[in-house]
Write an enzyme that holds these catalytic residues in place. Structure first.
Site, short mmCIF file in Angstrom:
data_model
loop_
_atom_site.label_atom_id
_atom_site.label_comp_id
_atom_site.label_asym_id
_atom_site.label_seq_id
_atom_site.Cartn_x
_atom_site.Cartn_y
_atom_site.Cartn_z
N GLY A 55 6.96 -2.65 -3.45
CA GLY A 55 6.22 -1.13 -3.62
C GLY A 55 7.12 -0.18 -4.97
O GLY A 55 6.66 -0.59 -6.04
N ASN A 88 9.59 -7.20 3.45
CA ASN A 88 9.26 -6.07 2.60
C ASN A 88 9.96 -5.32 2.97
O ASN A 88 10.21 -5.06 3.94
CB ASN A 88 7.78 -4.95 3.56
CG ASN A 88 7.57 -4.10 2.15
OD1 ASN A 88 6.84 -2.77 3.01
ND2 ASN A 88 7.71 -3.88 1.52
N PRO A 115 0.79 -1.20 -0.02
CA PRO A 115 -0.01 0.46 -0.20
C PRO A 115 0.62 1.52 0.15
O PRO A 115 1.60 1.38 0.46
CB PRO A 115 -0.66 -0.23 1.63
CG PRO A 115 -0.07 -0.95 2.05
CD PRO A 115 1.00 -1.85 1.40
N MET A 116 0.60 2.45 -0.80
CA MET A 116 1.54 3.16 -1.17
C MET A 116 0.77 4.74 -1.48
O MET A 116 -0.06 4.64 -2.56
CB MET A 116 2.66 3.05 -2.36
CG MET A 116 3.16 2.01 -1.56
SD MET A 116 4.66 1.98 -3.22
CE MET A 116 3.82 0.82 -4.46
N ALA A 117 0.11 5.79 -0.95
CA ALA A 117 -0.29 6.64 -0.54
C ALA A 117 -0.06 7.48 -1.78
O ALA A 117 1.07 8.16 -2.03
CB ALA A 117 -0.56 7.42 1.07
N GLN A 146 -5.94 -0.85 3.95
CA GLN A 146 -5.70 0.14 4.32
C GLN A 146 -6.06 1.01 5.64
O GLN A 146 -6.50 1.81 4.92
CB GLN A 146 -4.62 -0.03 4.11
CG GLN A 146 -3.40 0.43 5.34
CD GLN A 146 -2.01 0.38 5.58
OE1 GLN A 146 -1.44 1.39 5.10
NE2 GLN A 146 -1.20 -0.57 4.85
N ASP A 195 13.26 -2.53 -0.14
CA ASP A 195 14.71 -2.99 -1.02
C ASP A 195 14.15 -4.27 -1.79
O ASP A 195 14.99 -4.61 -1.94
CB ASP A 195 15.96 -2.78 -0.76
CG ASP A 195 15.93 -1.86 0.69
OD1 ASP A 195 15.12 -0.54 0.18
OD2 ASP A 195 16.84 -1.61 1.50
N LYS A 214 0.59 -4.64 8.82
CA LYS A 214 1.71 -3.92 8.36
C LYS A 214 2.49 -2.79 9.71
O LYS A 214 1.74 -2.26 9.66
CB LYS A 214 1.48 -2.85 7.01
CG LYS A 214 2.47 -2.50 6.59
CD LYS A 214 2.87 -3.12 5.21
CE LYS A 214 3.59 -1.88 4.16
NZ LYS A 214 5.36 -1.10 4.20
N CYS A 226 3.30 3.29 8.35
CA CYS A 226 3.73 4.50 7.85
C CYS A 226 5.00 5.04 8.46
O CYS A 226 4.17 5.78 9.36
CB CYS A 226 2.64 5.12 7.53
SG CYS A 226 2.37 6.82 6.40
#
Length: 355
Positions: A227, A203, A16-18, A70, A205, A142, A100
């Site tokens: 990501g 999660n 999940p990436m805003a 999320q 790299d 997460k 986050c």
């Protein structure tokens, strides 16, 4: 693997990436080989639920199951209410954000800031699990390795979360203190995996098929979550899947295929956001696609001046048509290239994490 009653297509997940993993992007990544994708975080603040931003994030029209959402917040009851709000709008899996690192989130004690208060973190987990249980909606978590290098408590929180009913834990191998700097370490993820019975996802790299293989082997994790590498390179999921299955690399996509994928992505993007916002918010996606391509930087500067959908679509189409006259396939590895090769040994990983 399974999350509650849902069998996943594979163990390659979209993080999940805003501002990135909206519905069009999630659907594209699933189409290109991702087995699971989590939405951008939805706030637990009731006063923001009627905003256009939140309504878009809660829109799952046409999205294939399982639909994972999320949620982020600092109050247990508000988080429980947010879970109910999203279940009413189609959410089938609820993910709690304790990962986050953004200042605007952490300054309100949400996201990874919750890891500083283990009591509150557990209260939130318990409240969300209780809200989701009557609907048979599994809850996942997460998080990061901890708040700071001197305060890594992922193992403590993960154990408490499992006892409270969480059905999967994802660990980003950085502290909040690091943000996205330095390098992810995987010893903490391995410790969490060894201690839990529920699935654990690694999660941080993971930017190549080889890195995905090595992280899975080193940590024992059940899945990997990708990501930034998927920004402008959503086909990374099928590349990793092919490498895992065969040990060989899949050929990079044809320029003509990338043109088609991007144009379809843009049309879906405009449908969700409308023309004014859609053209502007699409610029970052286009920029990621073309960043490492010949003439990409010049095209990006030109494209950022365009103000309407038709002009943007035409410019993208022309760019890839011209590129296709010079090469058949996209150069291999195009996309985010952060991180470094996996290093074994706890001391080595800790040195890199603090670099």
């Amino acid at each position: 693997m399974n999350i509650g009653p849902y069998a996943l297509a594979n163990n390659l997940f979209v993080a999940p990436m805003a501002g990135v993993t909206d519905r069009p992007f999630r659907m594209l990544c699933k189409k290109l080989g991702a087995g699971y994708a989590v939405s951008e975080m939805v706030t637990s603040r009731r006063d923001l639920w009627d905003t256009l931003k939140t309504s878009r994030r809660a829109n799952h029209e046409g999205e294939a199951a399982p639909i994972a959402v999320q949620i982020a917040g600092t109050d247990a009851q508000m988080m429980a209410d947010a879970a109910a709000y999203n279940i009413d709008r189609g959410a089938q899996i609820m993910d709690i954000n304790m990962g986050c690192p953004a200042k605007k989130v952490c300054n309100k004690w949400a996201g990874s800031a919750l890891m500083q208060d283990e009591t509150l973190a557990l209260q939130i987990v318990e409240a969300v699990v209780a809200a989701c249980a009557p609907h048979n909606v599994p809850v996942t978590l997460k998080m990061r390795t901890g708040w700071a290098q001197t305060h890594k408590n992922a193992l403590i929180i993960a154990r408490s979360a499992e006892s409270a009913g969480v059905q999967m834990v994802t660990v980003h191998g950085r502290t909040r203190e690091q943000g996205y700097k330095g390098f992810a370490e995987y010893d903490t993820i391995a410790e969490v995996k060894a201690a839990l019975r529920i699935p654990v996802v690694a999660n941080g790299d993971i930017n190549s098929p080889e890195k995905a293989r090595d992280v899975l082997a080193y940590t024992g994790a059940d899945a990997v979550m990708l990501g930034r590498v998927a920004q402008g390179r959503p086909w990374i999921f099928r590349e990793v899947a092919h490498f895992m299955a065969t040990g060989t690399h899949l050929a990079p996509p044809l320029v003509a295929e990338v043109k088609r994928l991007l144009l379809e992505h843009l049309l879906d993007h405009y449908t969700l956001y409308g023309e004014f916002t859609g053209v502007r918010s699409a610029r970052k996606h286009i920029g990621w696609y073309v960043k490492a391509l010949p003439g990409g930087e010049a095209f990006r500067a030109q494209m950022n001046l365009l103000q309407d959908c038709e002009a943007q679509l035409q410019a993208v189409g022309t760019f890839f048509e011209d590129l296709g006259e010079r090469m058949d396939r996209i150069p291999p590895g195009t996309g985010y290239e952060g991180g470094r090769e996996l290093q074994s040994g706890k001391n080595k990983n800790q040195e890199e994490a603090s670099a």
